[in-house]
Design an enzyme around this catalytic site. Sequence first.
Site, short mmCIF file in Angstrom:
data_model
loop_
_atom_site.label_atom_id
_atom_site.label_comp_id
_atom_site.label_asym_id
_atom_site.label_seq_id
_atom_site.Cartn_x
_atom_site.Cartn_y
_atom_site.Cartn_z
N ARG A 162 -0.49 0.70 14.46
CA ARG A 162 -0.07 -0.36 15.59
C ARG A 162 -0.27 -1.76 14.66
NH1 ARG A 162 -3.89 -2.95 14.30
NH2 ARG A 162 -3.17 -4.55 15.88
N GLN A 182 -8.48 -3.90 20.24
CA GLN A 182 -8.23 -4.02 18.86
C GLN A 182 -9.17 -5.18 18.28
OE1 GLN A 182 -5.79 -4.00 21.31
NE2 GLN A 182 -3.96 -3.34 20.71
N ALA A 220 2.48 -5.47 14.20
CA ALA A 220 4.01 -5.51 13.88
C ALA A 220 4.43 -5.11 12.65
CB ALA A 220 4.36 -6.90 14.40
N ASP A 228 4.01 -10.74 17.01
CA ASP A 228 4.79 -9.77 17.28
C ASP A 228 6.49 -10.00 17.11
OD1 ASP A 228 2.50 -8.33 18.62
OD2 ASP A 228 3.68 -6.90 17.92
N ARG A 237 8.45 1.37 20.35
CA ARG A 237 8.07 0.14 20.96
C ARG A 237 8.80 -1.07 20.94
NH1 ARG A 237 2.00 -1.18 19.20
NH2 ARG A 237 1.99 -2.06 21.20
N ASN A 243 2.66 -12.37 21.07
CA ASN A 243 1.63 -11.61 20.58
C ASN A 243 0.87 -11.04 21.62
OD1 ASN A 243 0.20 -11.03 18.27
ND2 ASN A 243 -1.54 -12.52 19.02
N LYS A 244 -0.24 -10.17 21.25
CA LYS A 244 -1.07 -9.25 22.14
C LYS A 244 -1.15 -10.27 23.54
CE LYS A 244 -2.01 -6.31 21.76
NZ LYS A 244 -1.05 -5.14 22.67
O1 MRU Z 1 -0.30 -3.47 20.45
P1 MRU Z 1 -0.71 -3.80 19.15
O2 MRU Z 1 -1.92 -3.40 18.69
O3 MRU Z 1 0.33 -3.15 18.12
O4 MRU Z 1 -0.29 -5.25 19.17
C1 MRU Z 1 -0.80 -6.25 17.69
C2 MRU Z 1 -0.74 -7.45 17.81
O5 MRU Z 1 -0.50 -8.24 19.01
C3 MRU Z 1 -0.81 -8.35 16.56
O6 MRU Z 1 -1.55 -9.49 16.72
C4 MRU Z 1 0.43 -8.57 15.98
O7 MRU Z 1 1.39 -7.44 15.76
C5 MRU Z 1 0.54 -9.08 14.63
S1 MRU Z 1 -0.18 -7.88 13.42
C6 MRU Z 1 -0.26 -8.79 12.04
#
Ligand code: MRU
Length: 337
Positions: free
Chosen positions: A45, A193, A47, A234, A86, A244-245
Site C-alpha cells: 500500500r 499505518q 501510492a 494519493d 484501488r 491523502n489518508k
Molecule cells: O491506504 P494506504 O495505506 O495506501 O494510504 C496511504 C497514504 O495515504 C499515504 O499517505 C500516501 O499514499 C502517500 S505514500 C508515499
Amino acid sequence: MLPAFEWKKNKLVMIDQRKLPLKEIFIEYGDYRGVARAIETMVVRGAPAIGVAAAYGAALGVLALDTGVGLDRAFARIYARLERTRPTARNLFWALERMKIAFDANKALGLSGLKRAMVAEARAIEEEDVRTNEAIGRHGRDLIPDGATVLTHCNAGELATAGYGTAVGVIRAAHDQGKKVRVFADETRPFLQGARLTCWELDRRGIPVVLITDNMAGWFMKKGEIRLVVVGADRIARNGDTANKIGTYSVAVLAKEHGIPFYVAAPMSTVDASLASGDRIPIEERNAREVRESGGRCLTLPHIAVRNPAFDVTPAKYITGIITEKGVFRAPYRFKA
Ligand code: MRU
C-alpha cells in the site's frame, strides 16, 4: 534495510505490510492476478508503492503469455484487472499508463523482446521512484528546523514507495543533515499505518518517534509541541487540493488554527492535472470490517452501521507548500498535465 520490492527469477517478492511490525513475512508473486489481490488487500500500500507493484504486475502478465496472437486483447485484460484494484492513488494509473506505452512501443519486437522490455520498464519505474524521493527529501529538508517535532499521518515512508519515502523521506533527509528531529506519528485509524509502519521504519533508522492516537494531535498543537506537519498524498488536483489518508484533512485544519506549517510531500506522478479541483477525486470506501474490528476482534455490536472512506481531500488553502522532486510549490497552485 529491506527492499520494498525484489524482482527474483521473474517473480515479484514483497513484504506483507499487514503483518508488520510483528512479523516480517515475504510473499512471492508470479501471476498478475495475485499482485492485483495484494494491492486490494493491502499487502502492499502507499501510492507510489502500488504504482510500482502494478507495473511489475503488468510485466508478470505479459511474461505469462505464450503466443503473440491476440496480444492487445491479452494486455487489455491484464491492465483492466490491475486498474480496478484501488481507485484513489494517481500513481497506480500513472504507472499502468507507462507500462501501456512500453507495451505499444515494443509489441512488434516479438514475444521475448516484449517480455524483456516490460520487465525493464517496471524496473525503471521502481528505480526512478527512489531517486525521485531522494530529490523530494533534498527539497524538503531545509523546511524542517533543527530541534523540531514533526507530526506525520499514515505512512509515507520507505514501505509506501520503492524506497526512501516522501513525507518520511523529508524527515529522514533533515535527520541525515545532522538536525535533531523528533516525530509524532498519528496511529492512523482504522488500518494503523502510522502505529505499525511509520513507527517501525523510524525506529529502525534511529529517528526518535512518539506514537499518538489521531485525536491527540490538536491537543499537542495547542500545547506548542508540534512545529510542523508533513504528510504524503494519493492524488493532487491542478489547484493543489490533495487526497491523502483519512484524517489528513482534520490535521490540516488544526494546523491552520494553530499557525503550524502543513506540508504535503509527493512525486509529480501523484499530480492529476486533469482535475481542476479535489471535488472529483475518487475516494475509496473500504470494507466495514476494518472499522468494526481490531486484530480480528469485534469492537462494537456486529450490526452497527459503519462508514469507511479510506481518504479525504484537504483543500489547497490549508496547505503551506507541496514538496516535489521539482522543488517546493506554493499557492496559487497551477499544476500542468
Ligand atoms: O491506504 P494506504 O495505506 O495506501 O494510504 C496511504 C497514504 O495515504 C499515504 O499517505 C500516501 O499514499 C502517500 S505514500 C508515499
